[in-house]
Design an enzyme around this catalytic site. Structure first.
Site, PDB file in Angstrom:
ATOM      1  N   GLY A 158     -65.936  29.177  37.125  1.00 25.61           N
ATOM      2  CA  GLY A 158     -65.409  29.704  38.381  1.00 25.61           C
ATOM      3  C   GLY A 158     -63.898  29.789  38.376  1.00 25.61           C
ATOM      4  O   GLY A 158     -63.306  30.675  38.999  1.00 25.61           O
ATOM      5  N   GLY A 208     -61.144  27.740  41.813  1.00 21.83           N
ATOM      6  CA  GLY A 208     -62.278  27.869  40.915  1.00 21.83           C
ATOM      7  C   GLY A 208     -62.344  26.726  39.939  1.00 21.83           C
ATOM      8  O   GLY A 208     -61.323  26.260  39.428  1.00 21.83           O
ATOM      9  N   SER A 209     -63.563  26.263  39.688  1.00 20.02           N
ATOM     10  CA  SER A 209     -63.795  25.157  38.775  1.00 20.02           C
ATOM     11  C   SER A 209     -64.602  25.649  37.586  1.00 20.02           C
ATOM     12  O   SER A 209     -65.543  26.425  37.748  1.00 20.02           O
ATOM     13  CB  SER A 209     -64.559  24.043  39.504  1.00 20.02           C
ATOM     14  OG  SER A 209     -64.955  23.025  38.624  1.00 20.02           O
ATOM     15  N   GLY A 210     -64.270  25.224  36.371  1.00 17.47           N
ATOM     16  CA  GLY A 210     -65.013  25.649  35.199  1.00 17.47           C
ATOM     17  C   GLY A 210     -64.984  27.158  35.046  1.00 17.47           C
ATOM     18  O   GLY A 210     -63.936  27.794  35.138  1.00 17.47           O
ATOM     19  N   SER A 270     -63.748  20.194  34.942  1.00 17.49           N
ATOM     20  CA  SER A 270     -63.620  19.697  36.308  1.00 17.49           C
ATOM     21  C   SER A 270     -64.942  19.269  36.909  1.00 17.49           C
ATOM     22  O   SER A 270     -64.969  18.691  37.995  1.00 17.49           O
ATOM     23  CB  SER A 270     -62.997  20.784  37.184  1.00 17.49           C
ATOM     24  OG  SER A 270     -63.718  21.995  37.046  1.00 17.49           O
TER      25      SER A 270
END
Length: 413
Positions: free
Chosen positions: A103, A99-101, A233
């Site tokens: 997420g 997961g990014s941010g 990210s």
């Protein structure tokens, strides 16, 4: 004759992208043609050993995770219904999450280990947490200086849990200003050395740190050896799907069954197009930054879809929403100005027709809606879970501990 030529062209295209995949996209060894041949001729691994991968895009704001959170609530409800257990959690069916941010916050919450070794939070809990942060207009109510400590909201959710304290492998990217390179928080690295074991609250603060002139976040490993100065990210890995697949295909210790993309079952969830961002957010974010972030995310989606080749419709699902018109007033909204409107927008995006990436042809509208694809993916997860219960070796050794009937005390993040 034309049909035969088309079939030959399709086979050639698939072979070309198989070579590209094995040599460049997902980081296999850089050997010559002999290595490519051995990969192509290897006996297929049983479909009962597909590695299930969850990948969630995200930006720095809580609103950026609402589409994914709504999709995950729907997915968890579907697997609970099909498994016949309200105690079932998404971490019971996935082998790895990236997961990014925002997420990354969702991935960390859904895979954090609680009592009895069971997941600490449900998808409903994670959605509720994001909505509360939307109402409070961010992860922290206090403005920071050039460098600040992680937001207190993450401390309340994760406490002292570290990357090692997850029921399955978790990957959370950020961008390190000190080295000017992406940095990936990884449970696999944390398991090998305390120098790479970070607290989950620090990882979430790092991946959510604003990259458009906001405050960076200092994070250090639990032993203090590794220190980074992070921004979100979205600068480099807004869509972490390729990073997750690379991790799986090159980590034979945890994923021995992953011989190629045909042994993967991947769902990748976007944030919704920035065309739907609120006017307040658009004013704060430079146009070029939004274009770059969306372009990078779309490029990853296109590359992954091409790498899956003939398996892209069965083994790879991408959920992405377009801008949704407001019920009253002009313009579009994605995330919106209020939590209530944000939920409506996220649900509306799930009812949109899904958009698929097609080799050499850009995008096309699929026959299914995003919600229908989520439901279909839930069926695949249950099928895979059933195969493993029939004495099939597990696709990952990431250990979840505890059965579905292990009671976990309810707590509000």
């Amino acid at each position: 004759m034309e049909a035969g030529q088309d079939d030959a062209a399709d086979r050639l295209t698939y072979e070309i992208f198989s070579i590209l995949e094995s040599k460049f996209l997902f980081g296999y060894g850089g050997g010559g043609g002999g290595e490519t041949k051995s990969l192509q001729c290897a006996p297929p691994v049983s479909r009962g050993n597909r590695v299930c991968v969850l990948s969630v895009d995200g930006g720095a704001r809580p609103e950026d995770g609402l589409l994914a959170a709504a999709a995950l609530v729907r997915l968890e409800a579907a697997v609970q219904r099909r498994a016949g257990s309200k105690a079932a959690r998404l971490a019971d069916f996935f082998d790895v999450a990236a997961g990014s941010g925002a997420g990354g916050v969702l991935a960390a919450m859904l895979f954090a280990r609680g009592p009895c070794g069971r997941p600490m939070y449900s998808a409903d809990d994670a959605l509720g947490f994001l909505l509360r942060r939307v109402r409070r207009r961010g992860w922290s109510s206090r403005a920071g200086g050039l460098l600040r400590r992680p937001a207190g909201a993450f401390h309340k959710v994760f406490g002292e849990l570290t990357l090692r304290d997850t029921v399955r492998p978790v990957l959370v990217p950020c961008y390190d200003l000190a080295t000017r390179a992406p940095f990936l928080f990884s449970r696999a690295d944390a398991a090998q050395s305390p120098a790479y074991d970070f607290r989950l609250r620090d990882a979430c603060a790092a991946t959510c740190a604003p990259s458009g002139g906001g405050a960076a976040v200092e994070a250090s490993s639990v032993d203090g050896v590794t220190r980074i100065t992070a921004v979100g990210s979205g600068v480099a890995l807004g869509n972490p799907t390729a990073a997750a697949i690379t991790h799986v295909l090159n980590n034979r210790r945890e994923f021995p069954a992953a011989a190629g993309v045909d042994n993967l079952l991947v769902i990748s969830i976007g944030t919704g197009e920035a065309a739907g961002s609120s006017s307040r957010h658009r004013a704060r974010t430079p146009v070029i930054a939004r274009i770059a972030a969306e372009g990078a995310s779309d490029m990853v989606d296109q590359a992954v879809a091409m790498a899956f080749g003939q398996h892209r419709t069965s083994n790879y699902v991408r959920i992405q929403g377009m801008g949704v018109a407001r019920r009253r007033g002009g313009g579009v909204a994605c995330g919106g100005e209020t939590a209530e409107k944000a939920v409506w927008v996220a649900e509306a995006m799930l009812q949109q027709r899904n958009v698929e990436a097609v080799m050499f042809q850009g995008r096309r509208l699929a026959g299914e809606t995003n919600a229908e694809k989520v439901e279909r993916f839930a069926r695949e997860l249950i099928k895979e879970h059933g195969r493993r219960k029939q004495h099939v070796p597990p696709a990952a050794s990431g250990g979840g501990g505890g059965g579905l009937d292990c009671h976990v005390s309810k707590k509000q993040p």
